[in-house]
Design a protein around this motif. Structure first.
Motif, PDB file in Angstrom:
ATOM      1  N   UNK A   1      37.914  35.056  30.513  1.00  0.00           N
ATOM      2  CA  UNK A   1      37.619  33.797  30.996  1.00  0.00           C
ATOM      3  C   UNK A   1      36.272  33.918  31.957  1.00  0.00           C
ATOM      4  N   UNK A   2      35.229  33.077  31.576  1.00  0.00           N
ATOM      5  CA  UNK A   2      34.062  33.278  32.336  1.00  0.00           C
ATOM      6  C   UNK A   2      34.350  32.213  33.420  1.00  0.00           C
ATOM      7  N   UNK A   3      34.501  32.675  34.603  1.00  0.00           N
ATOM      8  CA  UNK A   3      34.840  31.943  35.588  1.00  0.00           C
ATOM      9  C   UNK A   3      33.757  30.911  36.134  1.00  0.00           C
ATOM     10  N   UNK A   4      34.254  29.655  36.394  1.00  0.00           N
ATOM     11  CA  UNK A   4      33.293  28.732  37.066  1.00  0.00           C
ATOM     12  C   UNK A   4      33.654  28.574  38.509  1.00  0.00           C
ATOM     13  N   UNK A   5      34.949  28.705  38.810  1.00  0.00           N
ATOM     14  CA  UNK A   5      35.231  28.419  40.543  1.00  0.00           C
ATOM     15  C   UNK A   5      36.593  29.459  40.693  1.00  0.00           C
ATOM     16  N   UNK A   6      36.651  29.952  41.735  1.00  0.00           N
ATOM     17  CA  UNK A   6      37.972  30.955  42.088  1.00  0.00           C
ATOM     18  C   UNK A   6      38.128  30.570  43.613  1.00  0.00           C
ATOM     19  N   UNK A   7      39.516  30.135  43.810  1.00  0.00           N
ATOM     20  CA  UNK A   7      40.016  29.644  45.054  1.00  0.00           C
ATOM     21  C   UNK A   7      39.980  30.921  46.324  1.00  0.00           C
ATOM     22  N   UNK A   8      39.845  30.308  47.667  1.00  0.00           N
ATOM     23  CA  UNK A   8      39.825  31.013  48.592  1.00  0.00           C
ATOM     24  C   UNK A   8      41.068  30.396  49.453  1.00  0.00           C
ATOM     25  N   UNK A   9      41.923  30.941  49.769  1.00  0.00           N
ATOM     26  CA  UNK A   9      43.128  30.478  50.425  1.00  0.00           C
ATOM     27  C   UNK A   9      42.977  30.562  52.115  1.00  0.00           C
ATOM     28  N   UNK A  10      43.681  29.941  52.683  1.00  0.00           N
ATOM     29  CA  UNK A  10      43.467  30.248  54.034  1.00  0.00           C
ATOM     30  C   UNK A  10      43.996  31.528  54.814  1.00  0.00           C
ATOM     31  N   UNK A  11      44.775  32.159  54.196  1.00  0.00           N
ATOM     32  CA  UNK A  11      45.003  33.585  54.622  1.00  0.00           C
ATOM     33  C   UNK A  11      44.544  34.859  53.844  1.00  0.00           C
ATOM     34  N   UNK A  12      43.301  34.526  52.826  1.00  0.00           N
ATOM     35  CA  UNK A  12      42.941  35.850  52.320  1.00  0.00           C
ATOM     36  C   UNK A  12      42.246  36.494  53.218  1.00  0.00           C
TER      37      UNK A  12
END
Length: 370
Positions: free
Chosen positions: A38-49
């Motif tokens: 997969x060519x990544x467009x957006x990847x998440x950042x969660x509050x406890x990363x």
């Protein structure tokens, strides 16, 4: 089947906790049976990363590792066993990876190695790297097709906005597990964090009346405002927790007996009593979903009122498919009424993780756009 994929790509790699992340040029993974590139467009950042990757949470995972969580991108290459997806298609990449011959072996992508020898084998040897990269190799079954024309065209979502689904999906798994129905009344506690706030939005979208409970009065007021603007017909009430079990129980039951309680407690709240307060306020045959870190929820009336208690880790594949249908049907708000988004490039990873820890609560989200 493949598009023109470069031999190398850029990824955010953690070699050691002490050294932190570095943007590196690494070999692009190769497609094969059972996987997708997969060519990544957006990847998440969660509050406890930030706590995960600075060692604060003491989570175990192999290193070096590419960080990440769920993502959205375009299919760049498919193995020969794929029959439904096509190159160029927009897909949600889910972060919960299961063993194919033993679903009890599971882990969260690039966050935790899981609790079994099988899950530790999978993250170490097969699906180690996450999605904080330009390209990612992911299990075929973890890719979910998105109706781009409907979601991004007709409804007007951007791809990074759509990724807020990765927050909303978590409480949705608990809500579906205890079969919350339209018109029912549910307490969500604590409602003032990232997952709790997402739970409020999701339950309202499902047609429930929500009692949002928490200690942060400013955030409780913001929850009411978010629901007012985004869900004109939605119903949400708020309760400021006092820490007194019976006082809070009475406050939660002020609108009548509860049908259900959804717990999304963080680790530091495991000794709190607010879930017990919710249980006191339940009707006979009420239900409780435990998705957080609560130690003890049993109260003297638990058995006498036929209360159902269920633990739930994340969600099931069917939940993802159903949730995507909810999004495609337009049951959620659009634009900033849906999510207040902050985006970062991988080079700014330290600021991104700091902002991710602070920019949290209902309708707030942070992403990398590699």
């Amino acid at each position: 089947m493949a598009s023109n994929i470069p031999s190398t790509h850029r990824a955010l790699v953690l070699d050691t906790i002490e050294d932190g992340f570095h943007v590196k040029t690494v070999p692009t993974p190769q497609v094969g049976l059972g996987n997708v590139i997969v060519h990544i467009t957006a990847s998440g950042i969660i509050s406890y990363h930030r706590e995960v990757y600075n060692g604060g949470r003491h989570y175990k995972f192999p290193k070096p590792i590419v960080g990440g969580i769920s993502a959205i991108g375009r299919v760049a290459a498919l193995g020969p066993d794929s029959t439904a997806l096509h190159v160029g298609q927009l897909v949600l990449v889910d972060c919960v990876i299961h063993s194919r011959d033993n679903p009890d072996d599971l882990f969260l992508t690039a966050i935790h190695e899981g609790a079994t020898p099988g899950s530790r084998k999978l993250i170490a040897d097969v699906w180690r790297d996450g999605t904080w990269a330009e390209y990612a190799k992911v299990p075929l079954e973890n890719c979910f097709a998105l109706d781009e024309e409907r979601l991004c065209g007709t409804l007007g979502y951007t791809v990074p906005e759509l990724l807020y689904m990765c927050y909303l999906l978590v409480p949705y798994g608990g809500l579906r597990d205890i079969r919350v129905e339209p018109g029912e009344t549910i307490v969500i506690v604590p409602a003032t964090g990232g997952f709790g706030g997402a739970g409020v939005m999701t339950a309202v979208a499902m047609g429930a009346r929500v009692i949002a409970a928490g200690r942060n009065e400013k955030e409780l007021a913001r929850i009411k405002e978010v629901v007012r603007k985004g869900f004109p017909n939605g119903c949400v009430e708020t309760v400021k927790l006092t820490g007194d079990e019976m006082v809070d129980a009475q406050a939660m039951g002020a609108w009548g007996p509860l049908d259900a309680v959804l717990d999304l407690s963080p680790p530091q709240a495991m000794n709190e009593h607010y879930v017990q307060s919710g249980v006191h306020a339940l009707r006979r045959n009420g239900r409780v979903s435990l998705m957080g870190w609560m130690k003890n929820v049993i109260v003297p009336t638990f058995i006498g009122k036929n209360i159902t208690l269920k633990g739930k880790l994340m969600y099931e594949r069917e939940d993802i498919l159903n949730f995507i249908k909810m999004m495609e049907r337009g049951l959620f708000p659009r634009g900033k009424d849906f999510v207040d988004l902050k985006t970062f490039k991988m080079e700014d990873w330290k600021e991104a993780l700091d902002v991710g820890a602070e920019h949290t609560g209902v309708a707030k989200f942070v992403v990398f756009t590699p």
